[in-house]
Design a protein around this motif. Structure first.
Motif, PDB file in Angstrom:
ATOM      1  N   VAL A 185       0.820  -1.218   0.000  1.00 17.41           N
ATOM      2  CA  VAL A 185       0.000   0.000   0.000  1.00 17.41           C
ATOM      3  C   VAL A 185       0.847   1.257   0.000  1.00 17.41           C
ATOM      4  N   ASP A 186       1.924   1.285   0.775  1.00 21.53           N
ATOM      5  CA  ASP A 186       2.746   2.501   0.869  1.00 21.53           C
ATOM      6  C   ASP A 186       3.884   2.519  -0.138  1.00 21.53           C
ATOM      7  N   ARG A 187       3.926   1.526  -1.047  1.00 23.32           N
ATOM      8  CA  ARG A 187       4.920   1.460  -2.112  1.00 23.32           C
ATOM      9  C   ARG A 187       6.344   1.508  -1.567  1.00 23.32           C
ATOM     10  N   SER A 188       6.585   0.812  -0.499  1.00 25.05           N
ATOM     11  CA  SER A 188       7.919   0.787   0.110  1.00 25.05           C
ATOM     12  C   SER A 188       8.792  -0.317  -0.460  1.00 25.05           C
ATOM     13  N   GLY A 189       8.197  -1.205  -1.235  1.00 21.92           N
ATOM     14  CA  GLY A 189       8.936  -2.329  -1.762  1.00 21.92           C
ATOM     15  C   GLY A 189       8.752  -3.595  -0.964  1.00 21.92           C
ATOM     16  N   ALA A 190       7.953  -3.510   0.084  1.00 18.27           N
ATOM     17  CA  ALA A 190       7.681  -4.686   0.913  1.00 18.27           C
ATOM     18  C   ALA A 190       6.291  -4.563   1.521  1.00 18.27           C
ATOM     19  N   VAL A 191       5.642  -5.691   1.718  1.00 22.02           N
ATOM     20  CA  VAL A 191       4.353  -5.730   2.412  1.00 22.02           C
ATOM     21  C   VAL A 191       4.641  -6.066   3.867  1.00 22.02           C
ATOM     22  N   ASN A 192       4.283  -5.131   4.751  1.00 24.32           N
ATOM     23  CA  ASN A 192       4.658  -5.293   6.158  1.00 24.32           C
ATOM     24  C   ASN A 192       3.628  -4.617   7.061  1.00 24.32           C
ATOM     25  N   GLY A 193       4.037  -4.347   8.289  1.00 19.49           N
ATOM     26  CA  GLY A 193       3.122  -3.783   9.267  1.00 19.49           C
ATOM     27  C   GLY A 193       2.547  -2.436   8.884  1.00 19.49           C
ATOM     28  N   VAL A 194       3.282  -1.664   8.116  1.00 19.71           N
ATOM     29  CA  VAL A 194       2.770  -0.356   7.681  1.00 19.71           C
ATOM     30  C   VAL A 194       1.557  -0.544   6.779  1.00 19.71           C
ATOM     31  N   ASP A 195       1.642  -1.493   5.882  1.00 15.36           N
ATOM     32  CA  ASP A 195       0.525  -1.765   4.980  1.00 15.36           C
ATOM     33  C   ASP A 195      -0.666  -2.342   5.748  1.00 15.36           C
ATOM     34  N   LEU A 196      -0.369  -3.207   6.717  1.00 18.13           N
ATOM     35  CA  LEU A 196      -1.437  -3.754   7.549  1.00 18.13           C
ATOM     36  C   LEU A 196      -2.149  -2.645   8.314  1.00 18.13           C
ATOM     37  N   ALA A 197      -1.371  -1.703   8.861  1.00 19.21           N
ATOM     38  CA  ALA A 197      -1.958  -0.588   9.602  1.00 19.21           C
ATOM     39  C   ALA A 197      -2.833   0.274   8.705  1.00 19.21           C
ATOM     40  N   ALA A 198      -2.396   0.468   7.447  1.00 23.72           N
ATOM     41  CA  ALA A 198      -3.191   1.272   6.507  1.00 23.72           C
ATOM     42  C   ALA A 198      -4.546   0.615   6.265  1.00 23.72           C
ATOM     43  N   ILE A 199      -4.548  -0.711   6.166  1.00 21.79           N
ATOM     44  CA  ILE A 199      -5.808  -1.431   5.972  1.00 21.79           C
ATOM     45  C   ILE A 199      -6.723  -1.257   7.187  1.00 21.79           C
ATOM     46  N   LEU A 200      -6.171  -1.459   8.369  1.00 20.45           N
ATOM     47  CA  LEU A 200      -6.977  -1.406   9.587  1.00 20.45           C
ATOM     48  C   LEU A 200      -7.478   0.011   9.871  1.00 20.45           C
ATOM     49  N   ASN A 201      -6.640   1.018   9.584  1.00 22.23           N
ATOM     50  CA  ASN A 201      -7.010   2.406   9.887  1.00 22.23           C
ATOM     51  C   ASN A 201      -8.042   2.977   8.923  1.00 22.23           C
ATOM     52  N   THR A 202      -8.194   2.351   7.765  1.00 17.24           N
ATOM     53  CA  THR A 202      -9.177   2.845   6.789  1.00 17.24           C
ATOM     54  C   THR A 202     -10.303   1.837   6.577  1.00 17.24           C
ATOM     55  N   TRP A 203     -10.434   0.911   7.474  1.00 17.10           N
ATOM     56  CA  TRP A 203     -11.424  -0.178   7.350  1.00 17.10           C
ATOM     57  C   TRP A 203     -12.841   0.375   7.145  1.00 17.10           C
ATOM     58  N   GLY A 204     -13.532  -0.183   6.159  1.00 16.26           N
ATOM     59  CA  GLY A 204     -14.912   0.219   5.908  1.00 16.26           C
ATOM     60  C   GLY A 204     -15.069   1.480   5.092  1.00 16.26           C
ATOM     61  N   THR A 205     -13.944   2.103   4.688  1.00 15.79           N
ATOM     62  CA  THR A 205     -13.997   3.315   3.866  1.00 15.79           C
ATOM     63  C   THR A 205     -13.472   2.989   2.467  1.00 15.79           C
ATOM     64  N   ASP A 206     -13.396   4.036   1.629  1.00 18.28           N
ATOM     65  CA  ASP A 206     -12.820   3.829   0.299  1.00 18.28           C
ATOM     66  C   ASP A 206     -11.313   4.010   0.303  1.00 18.28           C
ATOM     67  N   GLY A 207     -10.743   4.191   1.481  1.00 15.44           N
ATOM     68  CA  GLY A 207      -9.304   4.400   1.610  1.00 15.44           C
ATOM     69  C   GLY A 207      -8.937   5.831   1.926  1.00 15.44           C
ATOM     70  N   GLY A 208      -9.825   6.791   1.592  1.00 12.81           N
ATOM     71  CA  GLY A 208      -9.588   8.198   1.904  1.00 12.81           C
ATOM     72  C   GLY A 208      -8.249   8.680   1.371  1.00 12.81           C
ATOM     73  N   LYS A 209      -7.404   9.170   2.255  1.00 12.05           N
ATOM     74  CA  LYS A 209      -6.092   9.678   1.858  1.00 12.05           C
ATOM     75  C   LYS A 209      -5.152   8.560   1.434  1.00 12.05           C
ATOM     76  N   TYR A 210      -5.559   7.314   1.648  1.00 13.83           N
ATOM     77  CA  TYR A 210      -4.734   6.166   1.276  1.00 13.83           C
ATOM     78  C   TYR A 210      -5.520   5.276   0.311  1.00 13.83           C
ATOM     79  N   PRO A 211      -5.757   5.762  -0.918  1.00 18.39           N
ATOM     80  CA  PRO A 211      -6.593   5.005  -1.855  1.00 18.39           C
ATOM     81  C   PRO A 211      -6.032   3.627  -2.164  1.00 18.39           C
TER      82      PRO A 211
END
Length: 237
Positions: A185-211
Motif C-alpha cells: 500500500v505505501d509502495r515501500s517495496g515490501a508488504v509489512n506492518g505499515v501496509d497492515l496498519a493502513a488497511i486497519l485504519n481505513t477499514w470500511g472506507t474507500d481508503g480516503g487519503k490512502y486510496p
C-alpha cells in the motif's frame, strides 16, 4: 493541485508563461508529461480561476472545434473528448474583422480562456491570418501505475523516481513496474506492518487519503484487502 480531499480531481495545473500558438503550447505540455488543460466541469473552472494571474487575451487551453461546424460556438470538444457547451463559447470567428461577426469561416478552431464571466471560452487561430501568441495552462492527470494518485504529484514528492525529468515515473517506462505487488500500500517495496496498519485504519472506507488501501478496487477496504496483505507478506519481487 485540486486535491481530492477538497472535492477535486487530484490533478495538477501550471501556467506555461511562454507565448506561442496553440499547437506549440500543446507540444510543450505533452513533453512535460501533461496536456493543455480541459475544464470539464464548472467546479474545476471556478476552483482554478482565482489562482491565475490576469493576462491580456487569456490563456490557451485544451479544446478544438470540429471541421464543418455550423457556427463559431458549436462543435467544440475538450481534448479528453467531452463536449463543450455552446453556452460557454463566445461566438466570434472574426479574425482581424475580415468576416461578419458570429459567422463560421473555419479559421478559428482552437480554444483559449477569456476573462468574460458569461462566455469564458473563445475561439482563436493557430497561425495564418491574425493569430495571437498566448500563455497556456498545462494539466497533469496521468496515473500510469493505477494507484489512484496522479503521477506528477508522486514525482514531486519523491515517491516515484523520474531521472529523465519528463514527469512520467521511470518505473512506468521500463521494468521494474511501479507496483510489483499491489498489496504494498505505501509502495515501500515490501508488504509489512505499515501496509497492515493502513488497511486497519481505513477499514470500511474507500481508503480516503490512502486510496491504495482499497487493493482490489471494489470501493471499500475490507477483508479481501486484508487477505491480500497477509498473503503477500514480505519483500515485493
Amino acid at each position: 493541485q485540486w486535491r481530492v480531499e477538497d472535492g477535486g480531481n487530484g490533478h495538477w495545473y501550471a501556467v506555461d508563461t511562454t507565448h506561442s500558438g496553440w499547437t506549440a503550447a500543446r507540444e510543450r505540455a505533452l513533453a512535460r508529461g501533461g496536456d493543455l488543460a480541459s475544464f470539464e466541469t464548472a467546479e474545476e473552472h471556478a476552483w482554478l480561476l482565482p489562482s491565475l494571474p490576469v493576462v491580456t487575451h487569456g490563456y490557451l487551453i485544451g479544446g478544438t472545434q470540429g471541421p464543418g461546424s455550423a457556427a463559431p460556438n458549436t462543435g467544440w470538444r475538450w481534448l479528453t473528448g467531452s463536449e463543450i457547451s455552446p453556452a460557454l463559447m463566445l461566438a466570434d470567428d472574426n479574425p482581424c474583422g475580415n468576416f461578419p461577426p458570429d459567422v463560421e469561416d473555419g479559421q478559428q478552431d482552437f480554444l483559449h480562456w477569456r476573462w468574460d464571466a458569461i462566455n469564458p471560452y473563445g475561439d482563436i487561430n493557430d497561425g495564418g491570418t491574425c493569430f495571437l501568441l498566448l500563455q497556456s495552462i498545462t494539466e497533469w492527470s496521468a496515473d500510469c501505475n493505477n494507484d489512484g494518485i496522479v503521477d506528477y504529484g508522486q514525482i514531486r514528492s519523491g515517491e516515484l523516481g523520474d531521472v529523465n525529468g519528463n514527469n512520467t515515473p521511470d518505473c512506468c517506462e521500463a521494468p521494474p513496474l511501479c507496483t510489483p505487488c499491489r498489496a504494498d500500500v505505501d509502495r515501500s517495496g515490501a508488504v509489512n506492518g505499515v501496509d497492515l496498519a493502513a488497511i486497519l485504519n481505513t477499514w470500511g472506507t474507500d481508503g480516503g487519503k490512502y486510496p491504495g488501501a482499497d487493493i482490489d478496487g471494489d470501493g471499500t477496504v475490507n477483508g479481501a484487502d486484508l487477505a491480500e496483505v497477509l498473503g503477500a507478506w514480505g519483500e515485493c519481487l
